[in-house]
Design a protein around this motif. Structure first.
Motif, PDB file in Angstrom:
ATOM      1  N   PHE A  50     -19.558  -7.142  23.094  1.00  0.00           N
ATOM      2  CA  PHE A  50     -20.683  -7.226  24.044  1.00  0.00           C
ATOM      3  C   PHE A  50     -20.248  -8.109  25.213  1.00  0.00           C
TER       4      PHE A  50
ATOM      5  N   GLN B  98     -25.404 -17.563  28.603  1.00  0.00           N
ATOM      6  CA  GLN B  98     -24.185 -17.894  27.850  1.00  0.00           C
ATOM      7  C   GLN B  98     -23.044 -18.201  28.824  1.00  0.00           C
TER       8      GLN B  98
ATOM      9  N   PRO C  52     -29.337  -8.811  25.007  1.00  0.00           N
ATOM     10  CA  PRO C  52     -30.141  -7.633  25.330  1.00  0.00           C
ATOM     11  C   PRO C  52     -30.423  -6.780  24.097  1.00  0.00           C
TER      12      PRO C  52
ATOM     13  N   GLY D 142     -29.698 -21.116   9.130  1.00  0.00           N
ATOM     14  CA  GLY D 142     -28.955 -20.258  10.031  1.00  0.00           C
ATOM     15  C   GLY D 142     -28.027 -19.228   9.451  1.00  0.00           C
TER      16      GLY D 142
HETATM   17  N1  LIG Z   1     -24.321 -11.559  24.644  1.00  0.00           N
HETATM   18  C1  LIG Z   1     -24.571 -10.987  23.465  1.00  0.00           C
HETATM   19  N2  LIG Z   1     -24.892  -9.689  23.390  1.00  0.00           N
HETATM   20  C2  LIG Z   1     -25.147  -9.094  22.210  1.00  0.00           C
HETATM   21  N3  LIG Z   1     -25.111  -9.726  21.020  1.00  0.00           N
HETATM   22  C3  LIG Z   1     -24.802 -11.027  21.006  1.00  0.00           C
HETATM   23  C4  LIG Z   1     -24.511 -11.723  22.228  1.00  0.00           C
HETATM   24  N4  LIG Z   1     -24.250 -13.003  21.918  1.00  0.00           N
HETATM   25  C5  LIG Z   1     -24.371 -13.115  20.572  1.00  0.00           C
HETATM   26  N5  LIG Z   1     -24.707 -11.931  20.018  1.00  0.00           N
HETATM   27  C6  LIG Z   1     -24.934 -11.651  18.592  1.00  0.00           C
HETATM   28  O1  LIG Z   1     -26.197 -12.220  18.258  1.00  0.00           O
HETATM   29  C7  LIG Z   1     -26.216 -12.735  16.932  1.00  0.00           C
HETATM   30  C8  LIG Z   1     -26.650 -14.190  16.927  1.00  0.00           C
HETATM   31  O2  LIG Z   1     -25.686 -14.988  17.539  1.00  0.00           O
HETATM   32  P1  LIG Z   1     -25.341 -16.418  16.983  1.00  0.00           P
HETATM   33  O3  LIG Z   1     -25.182 -16.402  15.511  1.00  0.00           O
HETATM   34  O4  LIG Z   1     -24.290 -16.964  17.832  1.00  0.00           O
HETATM   35  O5  LIG Z   1     -26.686 -17.122  17.327  1.00  0.00           O
HETATM   36  P2  LIG Z   1     -27.027 -18.658  17.261  1.00  0.00           P
HETATM   37  O6  LIG Z   1     -27.528 -19.049  18.586  1.00  0.00           O
HETATM   38  O7  LIG Z   1     -25.901 -19.390  16.669  1.00  0.00           O
HETATM   39  O8  LIG Z   1     -28.265 -18.593  16.304  1.00  0.00           O
HETATM   40  P3  LIG Z   1     -28.686 -19.492  15.055  1.00  0.00           P
HETATM   41  O9  LIG Z   1     -29.028 -20.818  15.604  1.00  0.00           O
HETATM   42  O10 LIG Z   1     -29.832 -18.744  14.563  1.00  0.00           O
HETATM   43  O11 LIG Z   1     -27.531 -19.482  14.116  1.00  0.00           O
HETATM   44  C9  LIG Z   1     -24.803 -12.555  16.400  1.00  0.00           C
HETATM   45  O12 LIG Z   1     -24.803 -11.430  15.565  1.00  0.00           O
HETATM   46  C10 LIG Z   1     -23.966 -12.336  17.661  1.00  0.00           C
HETATM   47  O13 LIG Z   1     -22.856 -11.509  17.412  1.00  0.00           O
END
Ligand SMILES: Nc1ncnc2c1ncn2[C@@H]1O[C@H](COP(=O)(O)OP(=O)(O)OP(=O)(O)O)[C@@H](O)[C@H]1O
Length: 680
Positions: free
Chosen positions: A253, A259, A435, A538
């Motif tokens: 993605f 980000q 998205p 998490g």
């Molecule tokens: N820009 C993006 N577009 C699409 N999917 C994404 C994107 N960034 C992250 N993801 C996906 O979204 C999901 C959640 O991401 P991540 O685990 O990093 O979240 P987090 O902020 O660490 O959440 P938490 O605090 O709940 O652990 C993952 O499956 C990741 O691959």
């Protein structure tokens, strides 16, 4: 300043022991042992003039003492008090041990709310003090201290009265220009007004002043720590290179705008030789891990090591797996180090870390153990979910070459508050979700929906999705809760027998056992997972589409939001079902907010309004001083002011002078580790 309690008139070894039982060991400790309430005793009300609904102070002689036991488990102690004008009943519930203290003929002072009991006026569980001989009660506005059995109000009041009588001043801790700008009274006067208010207005001014002082000391401590950590040369990295480029190209993605911005801020910090101190804040599922991975790769690309510390083994494991997967074929060596890593493997990791052959290590607090030495640690990331404090952060930092520090948190802390909790960090926020995420449809239901829910679970599982069912575990009756969770598990396992596999994970299991279950859930060998709150921290199983929370009223909004964030991480529509039979209006209100609000920040603000700061800060406040007067929510404006003033003070006088000047106060308020690091 003299600090030994026995220097106060009237305190000998015996009295001193009583003060120890209150946790008071020194004179500063006594001076900051603030009243929990005040009674306005300017007017003792004759018993005949008592009115229902008023709060009053009375004095009378005990006429009768009677204990009633209307049913098992309930005892009522009724004391009738008389003066020359009339009578009044005083009632205590389930305190029959007091029966022998109150004897007919003794004089009693009582302060409390007057209610209409069965046809006559009574005071329920008032504050009482025995008056011996012709002793008169203290008058005016009188402090009431929190006590333990065997220590009386009189002893505390007397000690403070004697101290104030023997002294005329207290050393100032605020810079004079600050006290002047705020028109503060002397510190001595402020403490005296807190204990023995002369007027309600003077008390208010004193409270404000001491609250400000506390916040000033806290912010000064955090700012000093920050400048101490930045007074050193860190590692300045080069601008982003090929490793980052290939990593970004290989992601399935593209990064969201937030980000990208967050990583840009982090990269800019890392390219400076001042060590970074940054907080990356983002709602659940907003994609913080990728940003963390980018920062780690930036360190690696520059020839350094990076470490990521997570609060639980499951989470560390998961970060390890997802970052390893994201790195794909890149030339990067990763390792996982937790408490349950086997001794032999641990030894090998220790050696490779020291030799520098491991680029990125991910783990739990196993990373800050004695034996761990790095070759060139230049970045530490702490995924804290509020389980690590200022001190642990600093400990990991000390293992490196003044490494850059990034703290990741999913707690939606209202912006107004990040300063008070993370006063030593800059903030990057990810607000935008990746998205394609659909809002999680949330429903609050009662247990009459059981059958319908089970059919709904079955439908989702038939479609190939997975389900979480969470039962609350609260400390007080952990055993009973665990039994309830186990019973639910058995019930569901029997119900779905032959159709779907049901698993269970709870806090009492060993790390290895938990991991095994979680892995089976990841592999989809388990379709429905019954859990106590452990998954709150998490887990990332994008295939799960239902989060069902039993006893939902027992969770705070922020916690429910964290739980809800476990689903809706993939493309399919996800659901959150909050089951509660509570009739409590406030609980209903909270669950309704969950149905209507998706944004974690908005929910956190609502949670603060509904439940006060305690709930949120109980979790977060590790390593920060206890505030005795100030209230982080109510005094938020004052906090910003105190921070500004502390910053100006340090800028003007310099680190060394301020650190020396504030030392006694900081020592009294912050933990040992904090002090050691600040003054090392
Ligand atoms: N820009 C993006 N577009 C699409 N999917 C994404 C994107 N960034 C992250 N993801 C996906 O979204 C999901 C959640 O991401 P991540 O685990 O990093 O979240 P987090 O902020 O660490 O959440 P938490 O605090 O709940 O652990 C993952 O499956 C990741 O691959």
């Amino acid at each position: 300043m003299e600090t030994a309690l026995q220097t106060i008139k009237g305190i000998g070894p015996g009295r001193e022991r009583q003060f120890h039982r209150l946790g008071v060991r020194t004179i500063p400790g006594l001076l900051t042992y603030f009243p929990r309430a005040y009674e306005n005793r300017s007017h003792i009300v004759p018993l005949r003039e008592l009115k229902a609904g008023e709060t009053a102070a009375v004095i009378g002689t005990i006429a009768t003492v009677q204990e009633k036991r209307p049913r098992r488990g309930l005892s009522i102690l009724e004391i009738v008090l008389a003066d020359s004008t009339g009578r009044c009943k005083i009632v205590f519930f389930n305190q029959s041990y007091k029966k022998n203290m109150y004897k007919k003929g003794l004089r009693l002072y009582a302060y409390g709310k007057v209610d209409m009991g069965y046809g006559a006026l009574q005071m329920n569980t008032p504050h009482v003090e025995m008056l011996y001989g012709d002793q008169q009660p203290d008058t005016g506005i009188v402090p009431v201290y929190p006590l333990v059995e065997g220590v009386s109000q009189y002893i505390v009041r007397q000690a403070l009265t004697n101290w104030f009588a023997a002294h005329r001043e207290l050393p100032d801790i605020l810079p004079p220009e600050v006290s002047e700008a705020h028109s503060f009274m002397t510190r001595y006067a402020a403490f005296k007004e807190m204990h023995f208010p002369s007027t309600p207005e003077a008390y208010k001014a004193a409270r404000r002043q001491l609250a400000y002082e506390e916040l000033f000391v806290m912010q000064a401590g955090l700012l000093l720590l920050r400048s101490r950590q930045q007074a050193v040369q860190g590692v300045a990295m080069k601008t982003n290179g090929p490793l980052i480029t290939s990593f970004l190209a290989s992601l399935p993605f593209t990064l969201t705008g937030d980000q990208q911005r967050a990583f840009h801020e982090i990269a800019t910090d890392m390219e400076d030789n001042l060590p970074m101190q940054r907080l990356l804040q983002g709602d659940v599922g907003s994609g913080k891990t990728v940003v963390g991975a980018l920062a780690l790769l930036k360190a690696v690309e520059n020839g350094y090591q990076g470490a990521l510390m997570a609060p639980t083994e499951i989470l560390a494991q998961q970060h390890y797996e997802s970052i390893t997967a994201m790195c794909g074929t890149l030339d990067v060596t990763l390792a996982l180090l937790t408490g349950s890593t086997k001794a032999k493997e641990k030894q090998a990791i220790y050696e490779d870390l020291a030799a520098g052959t491991i680029d990125i290590v991910i783990g739990t607090h196993a990373l800050i153990q004695e034996g761990v030495h790095f070759n060139k640690l230049a970045l530490t990331i702490i995924d804290e979910q509020h389980r690590f404090g200022v001190e642990q952060r600093a400990r990991l930092q000390q293992k490196g070459m003044n490494p850059h520090v990034l703290v990741m948190t999913a707690t939606p802390i209202p912006r107004t508050m990040t300063l008070s909790i993370y006063g030593d960090l800059e903030v990057s926020a990810i607000k935008e979700m990746p998205p394609g995420r659909k809002p999680v449809q949330t429903f609050a239901v009662n247990s009459s929906y059981k059958e319908r829910m089970r059919n709904f679970f079955a439908k989702e599982m038939e479609a190939g999705h997975q389900v979480y069912v969470v039962c609350p575990l609260v400390e007080e009756s952990e055993k009973l809760d665990l039994q309830a969770a186990e019973a639910l598990y058995m019930e569901l396992a029997a119900y779905y027998h032959g159709r779907f596999a049901v698993g269970m994970v709870h806090g009492r299991m060993s790390a290895a056992e938990k991991e095994e279950v979680m892995e089976a859930f990841h592999r989809r060998d388990i379709q429905l997972l019954v859990s106590t709150t452990v998954i709150e921290v998490g887990v990332n199983v994008p295939n799960a589409t239902i989060m069902c929370v039993e006893g939902a009223e027992r969770f705070g909004l922020s916690q429910l939001h964290q739980l809800r964030g476990r689903v809706g991480r993939g493309d399919a529509q996800a659901y959150c079902i909050l089951v509660s039979d509570s009739r409590n209006e406030e609980s209903k209100k909270r669950l309704h907010l969950m149905e209507t609000i998706q944004d974690g920040f908005v929910l956190a603000e609502q949670d603060l309004l509904l439940r006060g700061a305690g709930q949120l800060f109980g979790l977060i406040q590790h390593g920060l001083p206890d505030l005795k007067v100030a209230d982080i929510v109510r005094d938020i404006d004052m906090l910003a002011e105190a921070r500004r003033d502390a910053k100006a003070f340090i800028a003007k006088q310099g680190f060394a002078y301020c650190a020396e000047k504030m030392k006694p106060e900081l020592e009294q308020r912050f933990g040992d580790d904090f002090i050691r690091i600040l003054y090392s």
